[in-house]
Design a protein around this motif. Sequence first.
Motif: not given
Ligand SMILES: O=C(O)c1ccccc1N[C@@H]1O[C@H](COP(=O)(O)O)[C@@H](O)[C@H]1O
Length: 219
Positions: A9, A31, A34, A38, A40, A91, A93, A137, A139, A172, A191, A193-194
């Motif tokens: 993501c 993204v 949103y 953020v 992204w 998604q 979110h 998640d 986040r 994470g 899933d 992302m970072t």
């Molecule tokens: O991607 C984003 O900007 C975002 C914004 C708000 C909520 C969630 C978001 N992304 C989601 O974050 C997780 C993964 O995060 P990480 O791997 O811990 O960095 C994933 O579900 C994204 O879709």
Amino acid sequence: MKKLLVKICGLMREEDVDHCINSGADIVGFVVDYPVAVPWNLDIKRAGELIDHFRKKIEETGIKCECCIVSGGNIEKLSNLISVLKPDYIQLHYKEDEDTIIGLKKLHSIKIIKTVPEGCDDAKAFEKAGADILLVDARNAENAASSGCSLNEEFYKNVRASVDIPVMAAGGINPSNVKDIIDRLSPELIDIMTGVEESFGIKSQKKINDLMDNIKDYI
Ligand SMILES: O=C(O)c1ccccc1N[C@@H]1O[C@H](COP(=O)(O)O)[C@@H](O)[C@H]1O
């Protein structure tokens, strides 16, 4: 064992889209618009360019991969994003409720991933409303731009036990911990992302390769 699906993501660059597709990601996430700032976040025009690029790439290569937009807000806004961008998934979110899922399902043939906020004890309501996949998640709307969040595994297990639809795990996950997390939770989807980034919005080819290599027995 059923195949584990991998979503990567927060893509912002064409080269990262290409690398995720070539590496075997099942879903790539963008993204879009949103409601909270953020790193992204893409506007609808830039998301459209990246999704056009994604479509050309899967058509050229014949590789199977789907795309997801991650957003939040009211039905009118989300419906417009779906009409313009035509993703395979949306998604939800932010703070969307069951009525948003019901409304979007009436208007569009779209697969919906709904985040289950920590503490929510009625994930079943999202399933009943028509969500296709739930997402647990670390986040959420309150800490959307934070880093260093990690998945609450007990909460994940509770949600998983309460519904009959797939539950995606996020928060994470990175190449070093992914295998242990899969072994503990056996999620249907993960899933990331970072955990596969060099810096916000810049994916690391090496981290993506390491991630996919470390889970090759599950995919
Ligand atoms: O991607 C984003 O900007 C975002 C914004 C708000 C909520 C969630 C978001 N992304 C989601 O974050 C997780 C993964 O995060 P990480 O791997 O811990 O960095 C994933 O579900 C994204 O879709």
